[in-house]
Design a protein around this motif. Structure first.
Motif, short mmCIF file in Angstrom:
data_model
loop_
_atom_site.label_atom_id
_atom_site.label_comp_id
_atom_site.label_asym_id
_atom_site.label_seq_id
_atom_site.Cartn_x
_atom_site.Cartn_y
_atom_site.Cartn_z
N GLN A 2 -2.76 6.60 -4.14
CA GLN A 2 -2.01 5.62 -3.05
C GLN A 2 -1.16 4.38 -3.95
OE1 GLN A 2 -4.51 5.61 -3.45
NE2 GLN A 2 -6.07 3.73 -3.22
N VAL A 3 -0.44 4.26 -3.58
CA VAL A 3 0.58 2.90 -4.24
C VAL A 3 -0.51 1.97 -4.53
CG1 VAL A 3 2.84 1.13 -3.69
CG2 VAL A 3 3.03 3.66 -2.90
N GLN A 4 0.06 1.08 -5.83
CA GLN A 4 -0.99 -0.09 -6.25
C GLN A 4 -0.01 -0.22 -7.15
OE1 GLN A 4 -4.96 1.65 -7.63
NE2 GLN A 4 -5.91 0.09 -5.69
N VAL A 5 -0.73 -2.15 -7.01
CA VAL A 5 0.54 -2.78 -7.85
C VAL A 5 -0.86 -3.67 -8.42
CG1 VAL A 5 3.03 -2.18 -7.47
CG2 VAL A 5 1.63 -3.74 -6.46
N VAL A 6 -1.59 -3.69 -10.19
CA VAL A 6 -2.43 -4.88 -10.31
C VAL A 6 -1.57 -6.07 -10.91
CG1 VAL A 6 -4.18 -4.80 -11.56
CG2 VAL A 6 -3.93 -3.28 -9.74
N GLU A 7 -2.12 -6.95 -10.86
CA GLU A 7 -0.65 -8.18 -11.82
C GLU A 7 -1.44 -8.77 -12.42
OE1 GLU A 7 0.17 -9.16 -7.64
OE2 GLU A 7 -1.18 -8.52 -8.28
N SER A 8 -1.63 -9.16 -13.97
CA SER A 8 -2.48 -10.20 -14.74
C SER A 8 -2.09 -11.31 -16.08
CB SER A 8 -3.14 -8.56 -15.38
OG SER A 8 -2.68 -7.98 -16.71
N ALA B 266 1.61 -0.15 -12.03
CA ALA B 266 1.58 0.23 -10.82
C ALA B 266 1.70 1.63 -11.16
CB ALA B 266 3.44 -0.06 -10.53
N SER B 267 1.31 2.32 -9.96
CA SER B 267 0.99 3.38 -10.35
C SER B 267 0.93 4.14 -8.39
CB SER B 267 -0.55 3.70 -10.48
OG SER B 267 -1.25 2.63 -9.39
N GLY B 268 0.85 4.98 -8.21
CA GLY B 268 0.89 6.18 -7.19
C GLY B 268 2.65 6.15 -6.57
N PHE B 269 3.12 6.45 -6.78
CA PHE B 269 4.67 6.09 -7.63
C PHE B 269 5.49 6.52 -8.13
CE2 PHE B 269 6.75 1.97 -7.86
CZ PHE B 269 5.39 1.60 -7.60
N ASN C 140 9.04 -2.35 -2.79
CA ASN C 140 8.98 -1.33 -1.14
C ASN C 140 8.91 0.27 -1.41
OD1 ASN C 140 9.70 -3.79 0.10
ND2 ASN C 140 10.71 -4.01 -0.74
N VAL C 141 8.21 0.59 -1.63
CA VAL C 141 8.25 2.41 -1.50
C VAL C 141 8.19 2.71 0.39
CG1 VAL C 141 6.78 4.60 -2.78
CG2 VAL C 141 6.76 2.10 -3.65
N TRP C 142 9.70 3.94 0.01
CA TRP C 142 8.80 4.92 1.47
C TRP C 142 9.01 4.38 2.84
CZ3 TRP C 142 4.81 6.73 -1.24
CH2 TRP C 142 5.05 7.75 -2.47
N GLY C 143 10.05 2.93 2.23
CA GLY C 143 10.25 1.83 3.42
C GLY C 143 8.87 0.63 3.75
N LYS D 18 5.66 3.03 -18.73
CA LYS D 18 4.57 2.21 -19.17
C LYS D 18 4.61 2.09 -17.50
CE LYS D 18 3.59 0.83 -23.74
NZ LYS D 18 3.84 -0.82 -24.89
N ASN D 19 4.92 1.75 -16.87
CA ASN D 19 5.17 1.70 -15.84
C ASN D 19 4.53 0.66 -15.19
OD1 ASN D 19 5.80 4.57 -15.08
ND2 ASN D 19 3.58 4.96 -13.78
N THR D 20 5.78 -0.43 -15.84
CA THR D 20 4.53 -2.19 -15.82
C THR D 20 5.87 -2.60 -15.64
OG1 THR D 20 2.87 -1.44 -17.31
CG2 THR D 20 3.17 -3.23 -17.18
#
Length: 116
Positions: free
Chosen positions: A1-7, A24-27, A99-102, A76-78
């Protein structure tokens, strides 16, 4: 699933710098614009900076222009937010958004505190 994780948040003195990261991951990261928001205590969440997916164009809130830089590393999807010359009014929780897939996805946020 779509995830975004800040640090990368923390406590910094006025005039200091921090670099935030959002993994970011999942897209397919390179296909989508990314943005950073922040929310100060007692205030509404506001857009800080954004970067497009196509040509990497950027935009900034007037309050951070010339001090903050948003960038992305598609390998790096970052997405990053380099924050220089920090001020006490930059204090808040910083969120990554896409915003992914609406559908809108937010990270959990990372606290930035600018204080002496």
């Amino acid at each position: 699933q779509v995830q975004v994780v800040e640090s990368g948040g923390g406590l910094v003195q006025p005039g200091g710098s921090l670099r935030l990261s959002c993994a970011a991951s999942g897209f397919t990261f390179s296909f989508y614009a990314m943005s950073w928001y922040r929310q100060a205590p007692g205030k509404e969440r506001e857009l800080v900076a954004a970067v497009t997916s196509t040509d990497g164009s950027t935009m900034y809130a007037d309050s951070v222009k010339g001090r903050f830089t948003i960038s992305r590393d598609n390998a790096k999807n970052t997405v990053y937010l380099q924050m220089n010359s920090l001020k006490p009014e930059d204090t808040g929780v910083y969120y990554c958004k896409t915003n992914v897939w609406g559908r809108t996805y937010w990270g959990q946020g990372t606290q930035v505190t600018v204080s002496s």
